[in-house]
Design a protein around this motif. Structure first.
Motif, mmCIF file in Angstrom:
data_model
loop_
_atom_site.group_PDB
_atom_site.id
_atom_site.type_symbol
_atom_site.label_atom_id
_atom_site.label_comp_id
_atom_site.label_asym_id
_atom_site.label_seq_id
_atom_site.Cartn_x
_atom_site.Cartn_y
_atom_site.Cartn_z
ATOM 1 N N MET A 1 0.812 -1.152 -0.119
ATOM 2 C CA MET A 1 0.063 -0.147 0.065
ATOM 3 C C MET A 1 1.003 1.339 0.098
ATOM 4 O O MET A 1 1.942 1.144 0.622
ATOM 5 C CB MET A 1 -0.700 -0.080 1.408
ATOM 6 C CG MET A 1 -2.234 -0.798 1.124
ATOM 7 S SD MET A 1 -3.137 -0.596 2.471
ATOM 8 C CE MET A 1 -4.846 -0.773 1.754
ATOM 9 N N ILE A 3 1.792 5.271 0.881
ATOM 10 C CA ILE A 3 1.597 6.499 1.514
ATOM 11 C C ILE A 3 1.848 7.865 0.799
ATOM 12 O O ILE A 3 2.658 8.007 0.002
ATOM 13 C CB ILE A 3 2.457 6.532 2.935
ATOM 14 C CG1 ILE A 3 2.474 5.116 3.451
ATOM 15 C CG2 ILE A 3 2.844 7.455 3.696
ATOM 16 C CD1 ILE A 3 3.434 4.957 4.624
ATOM 17 N N ARG A 49 5.488 1.781 -1.736
ATOM 18 C CA ARG A 49 5.082 2.472 -0.620
ATOM 19 C C ARG A 49 5.261 4.337 -0.817
ATOM 20 O O ARG A 49 4.415 4.896 -0.478
ATOM 21 C CB ARG A 49 6.108 1.975 0.511
ATOM 22 C CG ARG A 49 5.267 2.442 2.100
ATOM 23 C CD ARG A 49 5.914 1.488 3.143
ATOM 24 N NE ARG A 49 5.644 0.132 3.256
ATOM 25 C CZ ARG A 49 5.949 -0.485 4.107
ATOM 26 N NH1 ARG A 49 6.790 -0.239 5.285
ATOM 27 N NH2 ARG A 49 5.561 -1.658 4.404
ATOM 28 N N ARG A 132 -3.396 1.403 -4.307
ATOM 29 C CA ARG A 132 -3.889 1.121 -2.933
ATOM 30 C C ARG A 132 -3.373 2.223 -1.985
ATOM 31 O O ARG A 132 -2.305 2.409 -1.577
ATOM 32 C CB ARG A 132 -3.623 -0.195 -2.472
ATOM 33 C CG ARG A 132 -4.321 -1.404 -3.271
ATOM 34 C CD ARG A 132 -3.697 -2.627 -2.803
ATOM 35 N NE ARG A 132 -2.152 -2.444 -2.809
ATOM 36 C CZ ARG A 132 -1.609 -3.422 -1.917
ATOM 37 N NH1 ARG A 132 -2.355 -4.570 -1.461
ATOM 38 N NH2 ARG A 132 -0.184 -3.586 -2.012
ATOM 39 N N GLY A 134 -2.686 3.816 1.361
ATOM 40 C CA GLY A 134 -2.570 3.356 2.820
ATOM 41 C C GLY A 134 -2.844 4.741 3.876
ATOM 42 O O GLY A 134 -3.331 4.204 4.860
ATOM 43 N N SER A 165 -9.347 7.329 5.874
ATOM 44 C CA SER A 165 -7.953 7.009 5.713
ATOM 45 C C SER A 165 -7.138 7.199 6.985
ATOM 46 O O SER A 165 -7.507 8.286 7.690
ATOM 47 C CB SER A 165 -7.366 7.888 4.410
ATOM 48 O OG SER A 165 -7.958 7.458 3.129
ATOM 49 N N ARG A 253 1.485 -4.832 5.072
ATOM 50 C CA ARG A 253 0.887 -4.258 3.807
ATOM 51 C C ARG A 253 0.666 -2.630 4.118
ATOM 52 O O ARG A 253 1.009 -1.938 3.063
ATOM 53 C CB ARG A 253 -0.545 -4.807 3.459
ATOM 54 C CG ARG A 253 -0.484 -6.282 3.047
ATOM 55 C CD ARG A 253 -1.884 -6.859 3.161
ATOM 56 N NE ARG A 253 -2.814 -6.487 4.154
ATOM 57 C CZ ARG A 253 -2.782 -7.168 5.360
ATOM 58 N NH1 ARG A 253 -2.033 -8.223 5.286
ATOM 59 N NH2 ARG A 253 -3.478 -6.770 6.026
ATOM 60 N N ASN A 254 0.227 -2.306 5.058
ATOM 61 C CA ASN A 254 0.056 -0.822 5.334
ATOM 62 C C ASN A 254 0.711 -0.551 6.723
ATOM 63 O O ASN A 254 -0.122 -0.677 8.037
ATOM 64 C CB ASN A 254 -1.535 -0.589 5.474
ATOM 65 C CG ASN A 254 -1.994 0.813 5.768
ATOM 66 O OD1 ASN A 254 -1.023 1.674 5.646
ATOM 67 N ND2 ASN A 254 -3.047 1.162 5.600
#
Length: 450
Positions: A1, A3, A49, A132, A134, A165, A253-254
């Motif tokens: 994910m 950022i 990321r 995706r 994050g 979020s 993942r996140n």
């Protein structure tokens, strides 16, 4: 994910640039000390990321740069581009010709509403580039006008626009001796507003980082860039990929979601601190060896004695004895009670490390099960040339003293109405100040009673 990083004001943009540089130099390095496959998946995970690679061969930072004067942003853009390794997008920055004059109210009440649409459009576009999303990582200072005032405003806009979020605000706590006469006002206003809109506040104190530069890094004449590079190294040691607590083979993942889940069990407690070990000049690394038991012994004592670095730890501080149900006011002097801790280990032999000393119930508040209060993330991939390194992110009483001090100084100025006219002329009234004091007094009281 992925950022999306939002760099706000002079301080936020300078640190943001150092963070992306540190992340990229870490994944470019051949010092991974792990298998080829492990290194490859680490690099892929970091790139997804923090960077997108769609526009050219050079990775583009997932970031929005905001400042009310152009100088720092144009420096950041050109320094990143000239590195040849990564760059900022040419379309994701916003700046004006005049600053906020170190006035929180100017940033929050004037620049914020005036430029909201333009700034949020940039953020929206950056978020849409992520397969995706994050969450958001904002970097800002508390002392000035743009980072703090506009930063608080933008954080509120992020919360409204992306209600589900995660938002982590990284905050630079001003030097105690002060850079700006009204920094305590700005800090109180920033903290209380962020407490209502952010999921967590990750705090770095300028005084502490300065000390690390002087005593651990042996830097004689410390510049802001030296300070920012230490901060960037510490942030990288948290946000670079790791395997989550369950011990799965994939990288977490996140990181923002996992961080909140492990460290913020209650909305009243959102203050996170960060400690790193070891920290030393690169030239000393070849002559140093570290063992995990030694590193963790120091890190645990740093936590309970509230020391920010491995030099000058008070080894006399001990946790309260189990079974001695003493009220929190009688806890051993200087003992730093935790709500939750996250330990991040990187490098050789991480999977054989004994973490029992961090699972000791006496480190934690009584209302949380120690199994829930402590988590560890690990990866055999070394970070930034350190064969073994550990980072500890903790939600604890570490900020009580500085917070109490800032609120006290701001209250003394407020009681004598010093400089208030500079805020009221932009629309921040005395009642707004009183609301902010109330919010922070409640935070101090909650942490004190752990």
């Amino acid at each position: 994910m992925s950022i999306v990083t939002v760099q706000l004001g002079q301080c936020g943009n300078q640190i943001g640039h150092e963070v992306f540089s540190a992340l990229y130099s870490d994944i470019r390095g051949t010092h991974g000390l792990c298998s080829k496959n492990e290194n490859q998946s680490y690099q892929d995970s970091c790139k997804e990321r923090f960077f997108c690679e769609e526009e050219s061969a050079v990775p583009v930072a997932r970031a929005v740069l905001v400042d009310m004067e152009p100088k720092v942003i144009s420096q950041a853009l050109s320094m990143a581009a000239s590195s040849g390794h990564w760059r900022y997008s040419s379309h994701s920055h916003f700046c004006q010709k005049q600053g906020s004059g170190n006035n929180w109210a100017n940033g929050y009440c004037v620049h914020g509403p005036r430029h909201k649409e333009a700034i949020m459009n940039l953020v929206q576009k950056e978020a849409e580039r992520c397969d995706r999303l994050g969450g958001f990582f904002t970097i800002m200072s508390m002392a000035g006008g743009t980072g703090s005032g506009l930063g608080a405003f933008v954080t509120q806009c992020l919360r409204d626009a992306f209600p589900t979020s995660f938002i982590l605000n990284h905050i630079i706590w001003p030097y105690g001796t002060g850079e700006v006469i009204v920094q305590n006002y700005n800090s109180v206003l920033t903290l209380s507003h962020l407490y209502h809109s952010s999921d967590a506040l990750l705090v770095h104190e300028n005084d502490v980082i300065h000390k690390i530069c002087a005593q651990l890094m042996n830097i004689k004449q410390i510049s802001f860039r030296d300070v920012n590079q230490v901060i960037a190294h510490q942030l990288g040691s948290v946000f670079q990929p790791t395997h989550p607590a369950g011990g799965g083979s994939g990288y977490s993942r996140n990181p923002l979601g996992d961080l909140m889940e492990t460290l913020v069990p209650h909305p009243e407690f959102r203050m996170l601190g960060l400690r790193n070990i070891p920290q030393m000049p690169e030239s000393s690394l070849p002559y140093s060896t570290f063992s995990w038991p030694g590193l963790l012994k120091h890190l645990r004592q740093m936590l309970i004695a509230n020391a920010q670095m491995e030099e000058g730890i008070d080894w006399q501080v001990r946790p309260p004895q189990p079974g001695s149900s003493i009220p929190s006011t009688n806890k051993p002097l200087h003992f730093n009670t935790s709500i939750a801790n996250l330990l991040i280990l990187r490098g050789k032999d991480v999977h054989s490390v004994d973490l029992g000393s961090f699972q000791d119930p006496s480190l934690y508040t009584s209302w949380l099960n120690p199994q829930d209060a402590f988590n560890a993330w690990k990866t055999p991939r070394a970070f930034n040339k350190y064969e073994k390194s550990a980072a500890l992110v903790s939600n604890s009483q570490f900020l009580l003293k500085p917070l109490d001090s800032i609120v006290g100084k701001a209250w003394n100025m407020f009681a004598s109405k010093a400089y208030l006219h500079q805020y009221t002329k932009f629309g921040i009234q005395e009642e707004d100040f009183l609301d902010c004091f109330t919010t922070l007094e409640q935070v101090i009281s909650s942490y004190t009673n752990l």
